[in-house]
Design a protein around this motif. Structure first.
Motif, PDB file in Angstrom:
ATOM      1  N   GLU A  73       6.034   3.443  -0.565  1.00 50.40           N
ATOM      2  CA  GLU A  73       5.367   2.152  -0.547  1.00 50.40           C
ATOM      3  C   GLU A  73       5.565   1.446   0.793  1.00 50.40           C
ATOM      4  O   GLU A  73       6.663   1.427   1.337  1.00 50.40           O
ATOM      5  N   HIS A 108       0.847  -1.197   0.000  1.00 49.73           N
ATOM      6  CA  HIS A 108       0.000   0.000   0.000  1.00 49.73           C
ATOM      7  C   HIS A 108       0.878   1.241   0.000  1.00 49.73           C
ATOM      8  O   HIS A 108       2.061   1.178   0.332  1.00 49.73           O
ATOM      9  N   GLN A 109       0.266   2.325  -0.377  1.00 51.02           N
ATOM     10  CA  GLN A 109       0.984   3.600  -0.431  1.00 51.02           C
ATOM     11  C   GLN A 109       0.832   4.339   0.896  1.00 51.02           C
ATOM     12  O   GLN A 109      -0.238   4.346   1.497  1.00 51.02           O
ATOM     13  N   THR A 110       1.926   4.919   1.352  1.00 49.42           N
ATOM     14  CA  THR A 110       1.932   5.740   2.556  1.00 49.42           C
ATOM     15  C   THR A 110       2.484   7.112   2.182  1.00 49.42           C
ATOM     16  O   THR A 110       3.024   7.275   1.086  1.00 49.42           O
ATOM     17  N   PRO A 111       2.378   8.087   3.071  1.00 48.00           N
ATOM     18  CA  PRO A 111       2.970   9.404   2.773  1.00 48.00           C
ATOM     19  C   PRO A 111       4.490   9.329   2.567  1.00 48.00           C
ATOM     20  O   PRO A 111       5.080  10.236   1.994  1.00 48.00           O
ATOM     21  N   TYR A 112       5.092   8.227   3.013  1.00 43.75           N
ATOM     22  CA  TYR A 112       6.551   8.075   2.915  1.00 43.75           C
ATOM     23  C   TYR A 112       6.966   7.143   1.792  1.00 43.75           C
ATOM     24  O   TYR A 112       8.129   6.805   1.650  1.00 43.75           O
TER      25      TYR A 112
END
Length: 147
Positions: free
Chosen positions: A28, A22-26
């Protein structure tokens, strides 16, 4: 595509599934499903393997049993510094007796053997406890522990 599970602390663990990317603000991120079950299976694969356990695998098993370097050293009758050296030299095999003992301990520990869990906990505390008195009393021609 297989996920290289470096978070295990081992170089040779790849997951074919059981994870979500999943994608995070930081960037993958990866979430592992049933981490406890995964770690148990990794440990079982290590102890069932035909080769001597290396330092990284020794560390993995030690942490799975929630033991410090000091405690595992006390259990196997070794020096804490020796355990540190094994774990630092990740790909070097540990000595034969330590290899066999940690395999046995891990197998029984995760298998739910309460007596082994108690023994591991008790052995881990050997160097931490001062010598206590052993008080005994004889009653009717039989010895027993005094209250």
């Amino acid at each position: 595509m297989a996920y290289h599970y470096k978070e295990s602390g081992l170089d040779n663990v790849f997951l074919e599934n059981g994870y979500t990317v999943h994608q995070t603000p930081y960037g993958e991120g990866v979430s592992i499903h049933d981490t406890e079950g995964l770690h148990r299976l990794i440990g079982e694969q290590i102890v069932a393997g035909p080769k001597r356990i290396n330092g990284a695998e020794f560390r993995f098993l030690r942490l799975a049993m929630e033991l410090s370097q000091r405690n595992i050293a006390a259990i196997i009758g070794s020096e804490e510094q020796t355990v540190r050296r094994w774990e630092k030299c990740r790909n070097q095999p540990v000595n034969g007796p330590a290899d066999r003992l940690i395999r046995l301990l891990y197998t029984e520990y995760v298998g739910g053997n309460v007596k082994i869990r108690d023994a591991v906990d008790r052995l881990a505390k050997l160097d931490q406890i001062d010598r206590t008195e052993i008080r005994l009393r004889e009653d009717h021609d039989h010895w027993r522990a005094a209250a």
